[in-house]
Design a protein around this motif. Structure first.
Motif, PDB file in Angstrom:
ATOM      1  N   ILE A  43      -4.226 -16.771  18.633  1.00  0.00           N
ATOM      2  CA  ILE A  43      -3.859 -17.181  17.208  1.00  0.00           C
ATOM      3  C   ILE A  43      -3.338 -16.571  16.305  1.00  0.00           C
ATOM      4  O   ILE A  43      -3.243 -15.563  16.411  1.00  0.00           O
ATOM      5  CB  ILE A  43      -4.874 -17.540  16.892  1.00  0.00           C
ATOM      6  CG1 ILE A  43      -5.958 -18.707  17.867  1.00  0.00           C
ATOM      7  CG2 ILE A  43      -4.129 -19.175  15.677  1.00  0.00           C
ATOM      8  CD1 ILE A  43      -7.118 -19.172  16.677  1.00  0.00           C
ATOM      9  N   SER A  44      -2.022 -16.523  16.407  1.00  0.00           N
ATOM     10  CA  SER A  44      -1.031 -16.386  15.454  1.00  0.00           C
ATOM     11  C   SER A  44      -0.705 -17.044  14.114  1.00  0.00           C
ATOM     12  O   SER A  44      -0.655 -17.981  13.766  1.00  0.00           O
ATOM     13  CB  SER A  44       0.345 -16.241  16.061  1.00  0.00           C
ATOM     14  OG  SER A  44       1.308 -16.003  15.509  1.00  0.00           O
ATOM     15  N   LEU A  45      -1.193 -16.240  13.020  1.00  0.00           N
ATOM     16  CA  LEU A  45      -0.543 -16.619  11.732  1.00  0.00           C
ATOM     17  C   LEU A  45      -0.170 -15.248  10.585  1.00  0.00           C
ATOM     18  O   LEU A  45      -0.109 -14.435  11.041  1.00  0.00           O
ATOM     19  CB  LEU A  45      -3.005 -16.138  11.456  1.00  0.00           C
ATOM     20  CG  LEU A  45      -3.213 -17.002   9.698  1.00  0.00           C
ATOM     21  CD1 LEU A  45      -2.265 -18.623   9.379  1.00  0.00           C
ATOM     22  CD2 LEU A  45      -4.091 -16.985   9.825  1.00  0.00           C
ATOM     23  N   SER A  46       0.605 -15.831  10.484  1.00  0.00           N
ATOM     24  CA  SER A  46       1.160 -15.237   9.475  1.00  0.00           C
ATOM     25  C   SER A  46       0.476 -15.493   7.608  1.00  0.00           C
ATOM     26  O   SER A  46       1.104 -16.717   6.942  1.00  0.00           O
ATOM     27  CB  SER A  46       2.819 -15.885   9.417  1.00  0.00           C
ATOM     28  OG  SER A  46       3.545 -14.538   8.424  1.00  0.00           O
ATOM     29  N   VAL A  47       1.245 -14.263   7.197  1.00  0.00           N
ATOM     30  CA  VAL A  47       0.449 -14.304   5.601  1.00  0.00           C
ATOM     31  C   VAL A  47       1.558 -13.500   4.454  1.00  0.00           C
ATOM     32  O   VAL A  47       1.654 -12.522   5.038  1.00  0.00           O
ATOM     33  CB  VAL A  47      -1.164 -14.398   5.426  1.00  0.00           C
ATOM     34  CG1 VAL A  47      -1.806 -13.767   4.060  1.00  0.00           C
ATOM     35  CG2 VAL A  47      -2.414 -14.832   6.528  1.00  0.00           C
ATOM     36  N   LYS A  48       1.677 -14.310   3.790  1.00  0.00           N
ATOM     37  CA  LYS A  48       2.637 -14.023   2.524  1.00  0.00           C
ATOM     38  C   LYS A  48       2.561 -13.789   1.599  1.00  0.00           C
ATOM     39  O   LYS A  48       1.873 -14.279   1.272  1.00  0.00           O
ATOM     40  CB  LYS A  48       4.485 -14.073   2.488  1.00  0.00           C
ATOM     41  CG  LYS A  48       4.471 -14.437   4.325  1.00  0.00           C
ATOM     42  CD  LYS A  48       6.080 -15.152   4.525  1.00  0.00           C
ATOM     43  CE  LYS A  48       6.759 -15.049   5.708  1.00  0.00           C
ATOM     44  NZ  LYS A  48       7.874 -15.252   5.323  1.00  0.00           N
ATOM     45  N   GLY A  49       2.508 -12.433   0.589  1.00  0.00           N
ATOM     46  CA  GLY A  49       2.177 -12.795  -0.885  1.00  0.00           C
ATOM     47  C   GLY A  49       2.380 -11.742  -1.373  1.00  0.00           C
ATOM     48  O   GLY A  49       3.383 -10.719  -0.566  1.00  0.00           O
ATOM     49  N   PRO A  50       2.724 -11.501  -2.616  1.00  0.00           N
ATOM     50  CA  PRO A  50       2.985 -10.415  -3.789  1.00  0.00           C
ATOM     51  C   PRO A  50       2.228  -9.512  -3.645  1.00  0.00           C
ATOM     52  O   PRO A  50       1.453  -9.090  -3.820  1.00  0.00           O
ATOM     53  CB  PRO A  50       3.392 -11.170  -5.549  1.00  0.00           C
ATOM     54  CG  PRO A  50       2.165 -12.163  -4.903  1.00  0.00           C
ATOM     55  CD  PRO A  50       2.058 -12.749  -3.698  1.00  0.00           C
ATOM     56  N   GLY A  51       2.769  -8.278  -2.886  1.00  0.00           N
ATOM     57  CA  GLY A  51       1.732  -7.074  -3.275  1.00  0.00           C
ATOM     58  C   GLY A  51       0.661  -6.969  -1.736  1.00  0.00           C
ATOM     59  O   GLY A  51       0.275  -5.404  -1.643  1.00  0.00           O
ATOM     60  N   LEU A  52       1.110  -7.953  -1.073  1.00  0.00           N
ATOM     61  CA  LEU A  52       0.643  -7.408   0.479  1.00  0.00           C
ATOM     62  C   LEU A  52       0.960  -6.461   0.815  1.00  0.00           C
ATOM     63  O   LEU A  52       2.199  -6.083   0.993  1.00  0.00           O
ATOM     64  CB  LEU A  52       0.466  -8.614   0.971  1.00  0.00           C
ATOM     65  CG  LEU A  52      -0.497  -9.221   0.892  1.00  0.00           C
ATOM     66  CD1 LEU A  52      -0.239 -11.140   2.105  1.00  0.00           C
ATOM     67  CD2 LEU A  52      -1.605  -9.316   0.547  1.00  0.00           C
ATOM     68  N   GLN A  53       0.713  -5.000   1.839  1.00  0.00           N
ATOM     69  CA  GLN A  53       1.111  -4.388   2.697  1.00  0.00           C
ATOM     70  C   GLN A  53       2.215  -4.873   3.911  1.00  0.00           C
ATOM     71  O   GLN A  53       0.925  -5.876   4.185  1.00  0.00           O
ATOM     72  CB  GLN A  53      -0.252  -3.017   2.757  1.00  0.00           C
ATOM     73  CG  GLN A  53      -0.311  -2.697   1.464  1.00  0.00           C
ATOM     74  CD  GLN A  53       0.595  -1.850   0.959  1.00  0.00           C
ATOM     75  OE1 GLN A  53       1.396  -1.025   1.143  1.00  0.00           O
ATOM     76  NE2 GLN A  53       0.426  -1.859  -0.104  1.00  0.00           N
ATOM     77  N   ARG A  54       2.618  -4.276   4.096  1.00  0.00           N
ATOM     78  CA  ARG A  54       3.387  -5.130   5.329  1.00  0.00           C
ATOM     79  C   ARG A  54       2.945  -4.469   6.814  1.00  0.00           C
ATOM     80  O   ARG A  54       2.756  -3.155   7.254  1.00  0.00           O
ATOM     81  CB  ARG A  54       4.976  -4.938   5.658  1.00  0.00           C
ATOM     82  CG  ARG A  54       5.329  -5.685   4.648  1.00  0.00           C
ATOM     83  CD  ARG A  54       7.075  -5.103   4.421  1.00  0.00           C
ATOM     84  NE  ARG A  54       7.290  -3.509   4.019  1.00  0.00           N
ATOM     85  CZ  ARG A  54       8.676  -3.366   5.244  1.00  0.00           C
ATOM     86  NH1 ARG A  54       9.251  -3.892   5.378  1.00  0.00           N
ATOM     87  NH2 ARG A  54       8.364  -2.051   4.752  1.00  0.00           N
ATOM     88  N   MET A  55       2.551  -5.036   7.942  1.00  0.00           N
ATOM     89  CA  MET A  55       1.633  -4.493   9.195  1.00  0.00           C
ATOM     90  C   MET A  55       1.177  -6.047   9.280  1.00  0.00           C
ATOM     91  O   MET A  55       1.502  -6.899   9.161  1.00  0.00           O
ATOM     92  CB  MET A  55       0.262  -3.829   8.636  1.00  0.00           C
ATOM     93  CG  MET A  55      -0.260  -4.817   7.906  1.00  0.00           C
ATOM     94  SD  MET A  55      -2.254  -3.340   7.422  1.00  0.00           S
ATOM     95  CE  MET A  55      -1.754  -3.197   6.172  1.00  0.00           C
TER      96      MET A  55
END
Length: 977
Positions: free
Chosen positions: A399-411
């Protein structure tokens, strides 16, 4: 001159005495050097110096203290001095030599003490070489990227800078406002300096820098004696408080920076000129991983790109750690039961709004709203259940989920099902092995970062995942160990040293790049991320594990863990992505070469393109149904319908009516039989025939080959579409009622208008009777066996039963010849007579056999008589038209067959109209719906469009797409670097 030098020596002594390494106290005059006493203060009694000197362990050398740099004014000698002219030169030389030795000895002792103190501090400091990976690579490469010599030369001179400097008096008030912000840094420096001085004072016994007088010994006894351990504990507490204070300051600054970045991203998102933002690096990388997850070839190259694999025992806190990194409670939670039933790939990236969305959906879930969070958790749970096949507990579907937000570390992280030791009730028997195989499949990727989660509240000996991780990564070059629930571990564990052993990597038989300790809440599912962060910070601030140096400050909190994992992930990406791009390039070359050699004249159509081509062909074939001529439809329908109802007409209508004695009775019987047939069976049979005819024509168009253009790769798909369409199609029920009325009216008409219709009816009757006669003779032949010709030519004989039936047949034929007007059934006395005659010839026969044989013999006799009568009726139309009554030419049977024939023609015409006007269009609509359903079902397409050619084209397309996206990602990565 001599007095001037003496005064200078006195000043130096006083300076040394006043700057005694951070100890603020007045030094009495007795603590000065002997040279000073002898030269400047001869009036002091010498009896003070008769006592033996005492040793005081005071270190006068510190790297943080310096002698004053201002010029020293020589003080005038105000003490009584008597100039001795006798041997003054010798006395002066001896005293000067003593001062030299004292200074030399103090320098040597002080240097040795400073070196020893430096070595102690160096041993106390941790080895930072293992944590170089935390600092980004570009920091180590600054000297290569920036030419500092050219930069220094390009800077202006001090005089030029002085001219450009502003008036500091005017802006002094502005800087005064920053006093509150800069004062903590100043205080920190002061505290560190003070701590350093205190630590320098904790030297080992026997390391005395110089010998002090007994007066200095008496003064030192006035200070409180404190043990070395208490001083060290006090200093550590002060340093910890200072570090936590500045940690809070950094967090506040980071929060402000996050808000500023959010505003910047929002402004870029809207854009003054409505420009489109480029995809971020992590989004581009995530797309590559999504394509690889759908890559169903056997080249096994999809497992060599880096990703963070989160593994751990069930209920160890994997999901909680992932939620803390994502800063949202996004996963469904349970109490001790298995919640993660399939791998979940979470792509973290920075964005202006805290949202989440699935790869195959456009809906965005606002993670700041509790309603959207609940909907997201519910959607993830539904997707997990749908991905699990029947009879299984876990699924391999990602299951592929994308989470975006200010200050999140990219990984990119992959949350795997928790490792279990026992299969409980309700689970599939192979659940444990399936979870192990899924975990190994992800961890055996040589570029995957393994995030090993261990529950700190349970015994270390119960851990399962550590053994699994040590098998996959024995050297620990890509493993990060995380100890969760440290708050419970500190309360429950009797010996805190076990926690220290775990964090230092000495307890488990596994190695790791780094070890971290985190707290993910109090176990309450309703806790917010902010409350968990506050609880975690408060716990580590008061934890004895951190105060006693069992844990280092950089090894705690999920914030530090997130930064470390992100840096390690991107380091692995930079090291391996170009190598993987080259591997896909080589794979693409091999696939293209294979296609050119095997299919040189065909285009490279993947599964989706082939499906679109097959879809167009199927729709063209459905449209071809509308091009069928009405004549063709009616001929097929009439022929098929008569084949279906002819037996009923002959056996149940014509034969019973023909046994009547006059025409009136014949017509009455026929009318009654036809009415019953029309009301119950005929319309239903007609609709069945029409539907079967439509199916046959549809199948014919779908399956017939188009010559050289025919592609057998579509045969399975066309067959599946045909079967599914026929299954879904339903005939219009109202058509049966209208058809019943039409058929009843057609059968009521008895008037034959012309000779052509009469001849057509006779022809139809002859064909029907001859067909029945032929079938009857075939049945009789099977009953009695071959005649004498076949027995001689084919060398076959009759069986015993066939001989009995043959004798019975001969006897019954004699009976019919005697009475040609015999009824259709034998009387009981006639059966007895036939049986006795056969017994007289030695043939024993059963009465039932006699009746069965009679039925076929009489049927043949009747059909032959009917054919003869049909020939006589060829000239009977004149009598019929003028209503002549002639017993020899009663052609009521011809009229019956004309009524049947006309009913068949009218029924065929009605069904043809319904087919062309309604059913074909509805069938076309059903075909389109089936094709749309198949287009959305990838498993269906994979099952129906198979073969080496399809697989090769599909692999070639996927590899090209992966290579192009990897090259674009590498280019963007170089630009960012």
């Amino acid at each position: 001159m001599w007095r001037t030098r003496a005064a200078a020596a006195c000043v130096i002594c006083r300076s040394l005495a006043n700057s005694s390494c951070g100890i603020k106290r007045k030094s009495p005059l007795q603590n000065l050097h002997l040279v000073c006493h002898s030269i400047h203060h001869p009036s002091y009694p010498s009896s003070k110096f008769q006592r033996p000197p005492l040793r005081i362990s005071i270190q006068l050398f510190s790297s943080l203290n310096r002698l004053p740099l201002r010029k020293t004014k020589l003080l005038n000698v105000k003490y009584g001095y008597q100039f001795h002219r006798n041997f003054w030169l010798a006395r002066l030389a001896s005293r000067l030599l003593k001062v030299r030795y004292l200074i030399l000895g103090s320098a040597v002792g002080g240097g040795y003490t400073a070196k020893k103190t430096y070595d102690q501090w160096k041993d106390m400091m941790p080895d930072l070489d293992e944590y170089k990976w935390i600092i980004p690579d570009f920091v180590w490469e600054l000297d290569e990227l920036i030419d500092f010599e050219k930069l220094i030369k390009a800077l202006p001179d001090a005089d030029d800078l002085a001219k450009l400097l502003p008036d500091f008096d005017k802006i002094g008030e502005s800087f005064a406002s920053l006093k509150g912000f800069l004062s903590p840094g100043y205080n920190l420096v002061s505290e560190v300096i003070g701590a350093s001085d205190l630590l320098l004072l904790l030297g080992a016994p026997g390391e005395t820098a110089f010998r002090a007088t007994d007066q200095g010994y008496d003064n030192d006894k006035q200070f409180k004696k404190v043990s070395d351990k208490e001083k060290i504990d006090q200093l550590q507490e002060e340093l910890l408080r200072t570090q936590l204070k500045y940690q809070r300051m950094l967090e506040r600054l980071e929060k402000e920076n996050k808000e500023l970045r959010k505003l910047v991203l929002q402004r870029d998102d809207k854009g003054i000129h409505q420009r489109k933002l480029k995809k971020s690096l992590i989004d581009m990388y995530s797309e590559v991983l999504d394509i690889l997850s759908d890559y169903d070839a056997s080249y096994n190259t999809q497992d060599h790109l880096p990703r963070v694999v989160v593994v751990g025992d069930q209920s160890a806190g994997k999901t909680s750690v992932l939620e803390m990194i994502a800063q949202a409670r996004i996963f469904p939670r349970g109490s001790g039961e298995m919640m993660t039933r399939s791998p979940v790939k979470v792509t973290l990236s920075e964005g202006p709004h805290h949202v989440a969305l699935f790869k195959d959906s456009s809906r965005e879930f606002d993670l700041t709203k509790e309603e959207d969070l609940a909907a997201l958790r519910n959607e993830i749970e539904i997707r997990m259940r749908n991905s699990v096949k029947e009879g299984c507990t876990v699924s391999t579907e990602t299951i592929s989920l994308s989470v975006k937000g200010p200050g999140l570390q990219r990984m990119v992280l992959v949350d795997l099902p928790g490792v279990i030791s026992t299969v409980t009730s309700g689970m599939a028997p192979d659940t444990k092995e399936t979870i192990f195989s899924i975990s190994k499949a992800y961890m055996q990727n040589p570029n995957a970062i393994i995030l090993c989660i261990q529950d700190g509240s349970v015994d270390a000996e119960r851990s399962i995942v550590t053994d699994l991780v040590s098998q996959m990564d024995p050297q620990g070059k890509r493993t990060i160990f995380v100890l969760t629930k440290v708050d419970l571990a500190e309360k429950n564990v009797a010996s805190p040293n076990r926690i220290q052993q775990i964090i230092e990597g000495k307890l488990f038989p596994m190695k790791a790049l780094g070890y971290f300790a985190v707290v993910t809440g109090k176990g309450n599912s309703s806790e917010s991320i902010e409350s968990i962060k506050e609880y975690e910070e408060e716990f580590f601030q008061n934890s004895k594990l951190l105060k006693t140096s069992m844990l280092k400050a950089h090894q705690v909190t999920t914030k530090n863990l997130s930064l470390a994992v992100s840096d390690c992930f991107w380091k692995m990406v930079r090291e391996s992505v170009e190598q993987q791009a080259d591997a896909f390039k080589a794979t693409r070359f091999n696939l293209e070469t294979e296609w050119k050699n095997n299919y040189p004249r065909l285009r490279e159509l993947d599964r989706n393109e082939l499906f679109e081509k097959a879809k167009n062909e199927i729709l063209d074939e459905v449209i071809s149904l509308t091009q069928v001529t009405p004549k063709h439809w009616e001929e097929i329908l009439e022929k098929t319908l008569w084949e279906r109802v002819s037996t009923h007409v002959i056996e149940n209508i014509y034969l019973p009516a023909a046994q009547t004695t006059n025409s009136g009775t014949f017509n009455t019987t026929v009318d009654i039989k036809l009415k019953q047939w029309t009301d119950k069976q005929l319309p239903n049979k007609a609709v069945e025939v029409a539907w079967e005819t439509l199916q046959e024509e549809f199948s014919r168009f779908m399956t017939e080959k188009k010559g050289k253009e025919h592609d057998d790769i579509f045969d399975k798909l066309k067959q599946a579409v045909k079967e599914e369409t026929i299954k879904r199609h339903r005939w219009n029920e109202r058509a049966e009622d209208s058809l019943r009325v039409i058929q009843h009216n057609a059968l009521e008409d008895r008037s034959i208008s012309d000779k052509q219709q009469w001849d057509a009816a006779i022809h139809f009757m002859e064909e029907t009777l001859q067909s029945r006669l032929k079938d009857t003779e075939s049945v009789i032949e099977d009953m009695v066996g071959p005649d004498w010709k076949k027995r001689w030519l084919h060398w076959v004989g009759r069986t015993k039963e066939q001989n009995i039936r043959n004798e019975t047949k001969n006897e019954l034929e004699k009976l019919i010849k005697c009475n040609e007007d015999h009824a259709a059934y034998l009387a009981n006395d006639e059966v007895t007579t036939v049986r006795k005659n056969l017994e007289a010839r030695g043939v024993t026969v059963d009465p039932c056999l006699i009746k069965d044989t009679w039925h076929q013999i009489y049927r043949r006799f009747f059909l032959k008589s009917a054919l003869n009568h049909c020939n006589l009726c060829r000239r009977g139309f004149y009598y019929y038209q003028r209503h002549f009554v002639d017993s020899e030419l009663e052609c009521n049977d011809v009229v019956l067959f004309w009524r049947i024939q006309r009913m068949l023609a009218i029924t065929a015409n009605t069904l043809r109209q319904q087919l062309t006007n309604t059913e074909v269009r509805r069938l076309e609509k059903n075909v389109k719906e089936v094709l749309e359903d198949f287009a959305e079902d990838n498993e269906k397409k994979v099952m129906l469009l198979t073969g080496k050619r399809v697989q090769l084209a599909e692999d070639l397309k996927k590899v090209r797409e992966i290579q192009e996206k990897l090259e674009a990602f590498i280019e963007a990565l170089h630009q960012e670097k």
